[in-house]
Scaffold this motif. Structure first.
Motif, PDB file in Angstrom:
ATOM      1  N   LYS A   1     106.315 -51.640 -17.885  1.00  0.00           N
ATOM      2  CA  LYS A   1     105.403 -50.483 -17.962  1.00  0.00           C
ATOM      3  C   LYS A   1     105.321 -49.785 -16.609  1.00  0.00           C
ATOM      4  CE  LYS A   1     100.839 -51.025 -17.395  1.00  0.00           C
ATOM      5  NZ  LYS A   1     100.169 -50.145 -16.426  1.00  0.00           N
ATOM      6  N   ASN A   2     105.103 -50.536 -15.551  1.00  0.00           N
ATOM      7  CA  ASN A   2     104.883 -49.933 -14.232  1.00  0.00           C
ATOM      8  C   ASN A   2     106.163 -49.417 -13.599  1.00  0.00           C
ATOM      9  OD1 ASN A   2     102.204 -50.379 -14.586  1.00  0.00           O
ATOM     10  ND2 ASN A   2     102.107 -52.171 -13.253  1.00  0.00           N
TER      11      ASN A   2
ATOM     12  N   ALA B   1      98.568 -43.862 -13.115  1.00  0.00           N
ATOM     13  CA  ALA B   1      99.957 -43.435 -12.838  1.00  0.00           C
ATOM     14  C   ALA B   1     100.119 -41.927 -12.974  1.00  0.00           C
ATOM     15  CB  ALA B   1     100.913 -44.144 -13.772  1.00  0.00           C
TER      16      ALA B   1
ATOM     17  N   TYR C   1     101.576 -39.772 -10.187  1.00  0.00           N
ATOM     18  CA  TYR C   1     102.995 -39.577  -9.883  1.00  0.00           C
ATOM     19  C   TYR C   1     103.411 -38.122 -10.130  1.00  0.00           C
ATOM     20  CZ  TYR C   1     103.417 -44.659  -9.605  1.00  0.00           C
ATOM     21  OH  TYR C   1     103.268 -45.985  -9.252  1.00  0.00           O
TER      22      TYR C   1
ATOM     23  N   PHE D   1      89.230 -51.745  -9.787  1.00  0.00           N
ATOM     24  CA  PHE D   1      88.748 -52.957  -9.121  1.00  0.00           C
ATOM     25  C   PHE D   1      88.547 -52.608  -7.661  1.00  0.00           C
ATOM     26  CE2 PHE D   1      92.218 -53.883 -12.002  1.00  0.00           C
ATOM     27  CZ  PHE D   1      93.324 -53.423 -11.331  1.00  0.00           C
TER      28      PHE D   1
ATOM     29  N   ARG E   1      90.003 -47.064  -6.064  1.00  0.00           N
ATOM     30  CA  ARG E   1      91.461 -46.932  -5.988  1.00  0.00           C
ATOM     31  C   ARG E   1      91.782 -45.656  -5.192  1.00  0.00           C
ATOM     32  NH1 ARG E   1      93.631 -49.700 -10.452  1.00  0.00           N
ATOM     33  NH2 ARG E   1      95.710 -49.500  -9.571  1.00  0.00           N
TER      34      ARG E   1
ATOM     35  N   ILE F   1      93.538 -42.792  -2.732  1.00  0.00           N
ATOM     36  CA  ILE F   1      94.938 -42.315  -2.670  1.00  0.00           C
ATOM     37  C   ILE F   1      95.267 -41.777  -1.273  1.00  0.00           C
ATOM     38  CG2 ILE F   1      95.063 -41.799  -5.154  1.00  0.00           C
ATOM     39  CD1 ILE F   1      94.799 -38.823  -4.415  1.00  0.00           C
ATOM     40  N   ASP F   2      94.544 -42.299  -0.271  1.00  0.00           N
ATOM     41  CA  ASP F   2      94.755 -41.812   1.101  1.00  0.00           C
ATOM     42  C   ASP F   2      96.184 -42.005   1.591  1.00  0.00           C
ATOM     43  OD1 ASP F   2      93.663 -44.549   0.897  1.00  0.00           O
ATOM     44  OD2 ASP F   2      94.136 -44.627   3.029  1.00  0.00           O
ATOM     45  N   ARG F   3      96.836 -43.106   1.171  1.00  0.00           N
ATOM     46  CA  ARG F   3      98.220 -43.357   1.623  1.00  0.00           C
ATOM     47  C   ARG F   3      99.188 -42.360   0.979  1.00  0.00           C
ATOM     48  NH1 ARG F   3      97.557 -49.885   0.884  1.00  0.00           N
ATOM     49  NH2 ARG F   3      95.602 -49.993   2.030  1.00  0.00           N
ATOM     50  N   HIS F   4      98.887 -41.992  -0.263  1.00  0.00           N
ATOM     51  CA  HIS F   4      99.707 -40.956  -0.912  1.00  0.00           C
ATOM     52  C   HIS F   4      99.593 -39.656  -0.119  1.00  0.00           C
ATOM     53  CE1 HIS F   4      99.887 -43.137  -4.953  1.00  0.00           C
ATOM     54  NE2 HIS F   4      98.989 -43.814  -4.261  1.00  0.00           N
TER      55      HIS F   4
ATOM     56  N   VAL G   1     102.420 -49.591  -3.558  1.00  0.00           N
ATOM     57  CA  VAL G   1     103.463 -49.318  -4.561  1.00  0.00           C
ATOM     58  C   VAL G   1     103.417 -47.842  -4.946  1.00  0.00           C
ATOM     59  CG1 VAL G   1     104.217 -49.804  -6.923  1.00  0.00           C
ATOM     60  CG2 VAL G   1     103.449 -51.674  -5.447  1.00  0.00           C
TER      61      VAL G   1
ATOM     62  N   GLU H   1     108.710 -53.838  -4.655  1.00  0.00           N
ATOM     63  CA  GLU H   1     108.671 -54.260  -6.063  1.00  0.00           C
ATOM     64  C   GLU H   1     109.959 -53.909  -6.803  1.00  0.00           C
ATOM     65  OE1 GLU H   1     104.611 -55.252  -5.049  1.00  0.00           O
ATOM     66  OE2 GLU H   1     106.100 -53.834  -4.325  1.00  0.00           O
TER      67      GLU H   1
ATOM     68  N   THR I   1      99.679 -59.444  -7.794  1.00  0.00           N
ATOM     69  CA  THR I   1      98.239 -59.369  -8.086  1.00  0.00           C
ATOM     70  C   THR I   1      98.005 -59.214  -9.589  1.00  0.00           C
ATOM     71  OG1 THR I   1      96.215 -58.096  -7.725  1.00  0.00           O
ATOM     72  CG2 THR I   1      98.284 -56.892  -7.557  1.00  0.00           C
TER      73      THR I   1
ATOM     74  N   VAL J   1      95.471 -58.304  -2.535  1.00  0.00           N
ATOM     75  CA  VAL J   1      95.861 -56.881  -2.658  1.00  0.00           C
ATOM     76  C   VAL J   1      94.665 -55.970  -2.897  1.00  0.00           C
ATOM     77  CG1 VAL J   1      97.233 -55.241  -4.012  1.00  0.00           C
ATOM     78  CG2 VAL J   1      98.177 -57.505  -3.448  1.00  0.00           C
TER      79      VAL J   1
ATOM     80  N   LEU K   1      93.344 -54.242 -17.774  1.00  0.00           N
ATOM     81  CA  LEU K   1      94.543 -54.645 -18.515  1.00  0.00           C
ATOM     82  C   LEU K   1      94.886 -56.123 -18.347  1.00  0.00           C
ATOM     83  CD1 LEU K   1      97.318 -54.327 -19.843  1.00  0.00           C
ATOM     84  CD2 LEU K   1      98.033 -52.996 -17.883  1.00  0.00           C
ATOM     85  N   ARG K   2      94.965 -56.585 -17.112  1.00  0.00           N
ATOM     86  CA  ARG K   2      95.405 -57.975 -16.895  1.00  0.00           C
ATOM     87  C   ARG K   2      94.252 -58.942 -17.149  1.00  0.00           C
ATOM     88  NH1 ARG K   2     100.487 -56.409 -17.527  1.00  0.00           N
ATOM     89  NH2 ARG K   2     100.918 -54.650 -16.165  1.00  0.00           N
TER      90      ARG K   2
HETATM   91  C1  EPZ Z   1     100.303 -50.376  -8.906  1.00  0.00           C
HETATM   92  O1  EPZ Z   1      99.032 -49.831  -8.592  1.00  0.00           O
HETATM   93  C2  EPZ Z   1     100.194 -50.894 -10.325  1.00  0.00           C
HETATM   94  N1  EPZ Z   1      99.891 -49.795 -11.223  1.00  0.00           N
HETATM   95  C3  EPZ Z   1      99.111 -51.965 -10.425  1.00  0.00           C
HETATM   96  O2  EPZ Z   1      99.179 -52.510 -11.740  1.00  0.00           O
HETATM   97  C4  EPZ Z   1      99.424 -53.090  -9.436  1.00  0.00           C
HETATM   98  O3  EPZ Z   1      98.352 -54.012  -9.447  1.00  0.00           O
HETATM   99  C5  EPZ Z   1      99.605 -52.512  -8.035  1.00  0.00           C
HETATM  100  O4  EPZ Z   1     100.614 -51.490  -8.046  1.00  0.00           O
HETATM  101  C6  EPZ Z   1     100.039 -53.585  -7.028  1.00  0.00           C
HETATM  102  O5  EPZ Z   1     101.237 -54.151  -7.437  1.00  0.00           O
HETATM  103  C7  EPZ Z   1     100.918 -49.024 -11.663  1.00  0.00           C
HETATM  104  O6  EPZ Z   1     102.060 -49.215 -11.311  1.00  0.00           O
HETATM  105  C8  EPZ Z   1     100.544 -47.920 -12.613  1.00  0.00           C
HETATM  106  P1  EPZ Z   1      98.939 -50.043  -4.579  1.00  0.00           P
HETATM  107  P2  EPZ Z   1      98.839 -48.955  -7.232  1.00  0.00           P
HETATM  108  O7  EPZ Z   1      98.990 -48.623  -4.166  1.00  0.00           O
HETATM  109  O8  EPZ Z   1     100.081 -48.195  -6.971  1.00  0.00           O
HETATM  110  C9  EPZ Z   1      95.087 -49.798  -1.778  1.00  0.00           C
HETATM  111  C10 EPZ Z   1      98.449 -53.052 -13.904  1.00  0.00           C
HETATM  112  O9  EPZ Z   1      97.645 -53.881 -14.342  1.00  0.00           O
HETATM  113  N2  EPZ Z   1      95.453 -48.387  -1.621  1.00  0.00           N
HETATM  114  O10 EPZ Z   1     100.079 -50.949  -4.231  1.00  0.00           O
HETATM  115  O11 EPZ Z   1      97.561 -48.248  -7.315  1.00  0.00           O
HETATM  116  C11 EPZ Z   1      94.673 -50.153  -3.187  1.00  0.00           C
HETATM  117  O12 EPZ Z   1      93.309 -49.885  -3.412  1.00  0.00           O
HETATM  118  C12 EPZ Z   1      98.088 -52.274 -12.662  1.00  0.00           C
HETATM  119  O13 EPZ Z   1      99.571 -52.809 -14.412  1.00  0.00           O
HETATM  120  C13 EPZ Z   1      94.758 -47.602  -0.712  1.00  0.00           C
HETATM  121  O14 EPZ Z   1      93.820 -48.075  -0.065  1.00  0.00           O
HETATM  122  O15 EPZ Z   1      98.708 -50.138  -6.149  1.00  0.00           O
HETATM  123  C14 EPZ Z   1      94.982 -51.635  -3.233  1.00  0.00           C
HETATM  124  O16 EPZ Z   1      93.940 -52.347  -2.608  1.00  0.00           O
HETATM  125  C15 EPZ Z   1      96.750 -52.683 -12.091  1.00  0.00           C
HETATM  126  N3  EPZ Z   1      95.106 -46.303  -0.558  1.00  0.00           N
HETATM  127  C16 EPZ Z   1      96.246 -51.754  -2.377  1.00  0.00           C
HETATM  128  O17 EPZ Z   1      96.249 -50.605  -1.534  1.00  0.00           O
HETATM  129  C17 EPZ Z   1      96.138 -45.740  -1.270  1.00  0.00           C
HETATM  130  O18 EPZ Z   1      96.424 -44.547  -1.068  1.00  0.00           O
HETATM  131  C18 EPZ Z   1      97.553 -51.778  -3.161  1.00  0.00           C
HETATM  132  O19 EPZ Z   1      97.559 -50.670  -4.048  1.00  0.00           O
HETATM  133  C19 EPZ Z   1      96.838 -46.541  -2.197  1.00  0.00           C
HETATM  134  C20 EPZ Z   1      96.493 -47.857  -2.342  1.00  0.00           C
END
Ligand code: EPZ
Length: 429
Positions: free
Chosen positions: A22-23, A95, A98, A120, A123, A125-128, A170, A195, A312, A335, A378-379
């Motif tokens: 899915k991801n 997602a 994207y 949780f 969430r 999006i500052d890194r984006h 990710v 990943e 995670t 994470v 979901l998980r």
């Molecule tokens: C993806 O989320 C997945 N979702 C998540 O799966 C997965 O848990 C996660 O990656 C980690 O593997 C999808 O692919 C749709 P991150 P994403 O950016 O991209 C923080 C599932 O159950 N962060 O790697 O949001 C964030 O809060 C879902 O399928 C920032 O602070 O994960 C987290 O603590 C749940 N600022 C950590 O980084 C940002 O701009 C990692 O998040 C982005 C992230």
């Protein structure tokens, strides 16, 4: 509205087929918007709600989508337009963000409502945003009648740059890859996510004519190409390592013997090693793994980390397994800030778990008892199913919309493995 009903204490035995990731499928669907002419055929899509939502979103922007079967989509993004997608769809799924990277790569501008998805601990999006700004975009928050939006604009398109992520993300890695595909010049992403679905996206983009190198390592280099050179292709999504891991844990937790087919064992390495530490036998074949518990489950300690660490997205499932293992286990969430909300539901089933911030201490080895629980994400929903499979008596799981977002035919697949599980209507009271 439906609920999942399980009568527990039946070991899972037999074979189960794993679907597409899915991801990994979601970024590829949005990446297909970069292709300005020709059709893209994406195969091995999981038949789950998030895929349907993402295809509806791109259709709302002018892409043509044909579904030749529930696991295949044919996408033609020739007539794509920049516009605000329907907020009711965007808010259902994280997602959706994207779209920002894909539209920046296609048009040099993008606008998307703030995404929804599992919550949780917030969430951000500052890194984006940091990645987009490094590529020359101006990113602002705007408000429209559909709520708070993120708008990204450039003078004349995206410009290649060095992007350094202090912490792995990710989503941010994927979004920068999408925008940088057609940037003028070279983009180097440092501390990139590794990943398997980041690699899968790079493989898809390169099959369309992009120049992405180093995916799967901490440094990804993208030489921007003119978008007119990107062409349609046929691509098959990799198997879902989290769906596979979920069935591996379910087989171990119920003391069964299950052959999990259509997997890439390498992607499951961390999960397999942790299961082996807990007394689980894992036999690896080319594209399957066989899971059984020769003796008894034993407690262990675990920390979730970005790949190649233990995902995670496997954390709630392992927590249930630790409840079944003799002894005290320590589970650290490495994470997300707050990914233990589901623990209260397990306590309602008799689990003995203390949570202190990002650390859960699980006193395992006592039985779980059926209860009415709900899926907070979901998980966590998958974890409630595993707990129900292990518990004495009847468990009812409500709010299963989350589970349907990421697990194709989970009731049928578990039923075929011998579980006493069914879907029932929730009586209107
Ligand atoms: C993806 O989320 C997945 N979702 C998540 O799966 C997965 O848990 C996660 O990656 C980690 O593997 C999808 O692919 C749709 P991150 P994403 O950016 O991209 C923080 C599932 O159950 N962060 O790697 O949001 C964030 O809060 C879902 O399928 C920032 O602070 O994960 C987290 O603590 C749940 N600022 C950590 O980084 C940002 O701009 C990692 O998040 C982005 C992230």
């Amino acid at each position: 509205m439906k609920k999942i009903v399980i009568n527990g204490r039946r070991p899972l035995n037999g074979e189960v087929e794993i679907g597409g990731m899915k991801n990994g499928a979601l970024p590829i669907i949005f990446a297909s918007l970069l292709v300005t002419s020709g059709k893209t055929v994406i195969e091995n899509l999981p038949a789950v709600k998030d895929i349907d939502i993402s295809l509806e979103i791109i259709e709302s922007l002018g892409a043509k989508v044909e579904r030749s079967d529930r696991h295949t989509a044919v996408i033609d993004a020739t007539d794509l337009k920049v516009s605000e997608p329907p907020s009711n769809l965007v808010r259902k799924m994280r997602a959706s963000y994207y779209l920002l990277g894909a539209e920046l790569g296609r048009f040099g501008e993008a606008i998307v409502q703030y995404p929804g998805g599992c919550d949780f601990g917030g969430r951000p999006i500052d890194r984006h945003v940091k990645g987009f700004e490094a590529l020359g975009a101006t990113v602002t928050e705007t408000f429209s009648d559909s709520g708070k939006c993120v708008r990204a604009e450039t003078e004349n398109g995206v410009v290649g740059a060095n992007v350094f992520f202090d912490d792995v993300s990710v989503g941010a890695t994927i979004n920068v890859m999408l925008a940088a595909t057609t940037a003028s010049g070279l983009t180097v992403i440092e501390n990139a996510a590794r990943e398997p679905h980041v690699v899968d996206l790079a493989n898809f983009l390169n099959t369309c004519g992009a120049k992405v190198f180093g995916a799967g390592t901490p440094t990804i280099k993208i030489t921007g190409v003119d978008k007119s050179t990107l062409h349609g292709c046929s691509y098959t999504v990799v198997p879902d390592m989290i769906e596979a891991g979920t069935y591996m844990v379910a087989a171990a937790a119920t003391g069964g013997n299950v052959l999990i087919k259509n997997v890439i064992p390498k992607h499951l390495e961390a999960t397999s090693m942790k299961l082996a530490e807990m007394g689980v036998s894992i036999v690896e074949n080319d594209d399957s793994v066989e899971v059984s518990v020769p003796d008894e489950l034993v407690a262990t300690n675990m920390k979730t980390l970005p790949y190649p660490g233990i995902p995670t997205d496997m954390q709630p499932q392992f927590c249930v397994l630790m409840c079944m293992a003799k002894g005290t286990s320590k589970l650290v969430e490495g994470v997300f800030d707050n990914r233990f909300q589901y623990v209260d539901q397990l306590r309602n089933m008799g689990a003995s778990i203390e949570v202190n911030g990002k650390i859960a201490t699980i006193n395992g080895g006592s039985p779980l008892y059926g209860a009415t629980v709900n899926a907070s994400d979901l998980r966590a929903g998958a974890a409630m199913v595993i707990a129900g499979l292990c518990a004495n008596g009847r468990t009812e799981i409500e709010n299963i919309v989350y589970i349907n977002r990421g697990y194709e035919d989970i009731v049928d697949k578990l039923s075929a493995l011998g579980a006493d599980i069914s879907l029932e209507e929730i009586a209107d009271n």
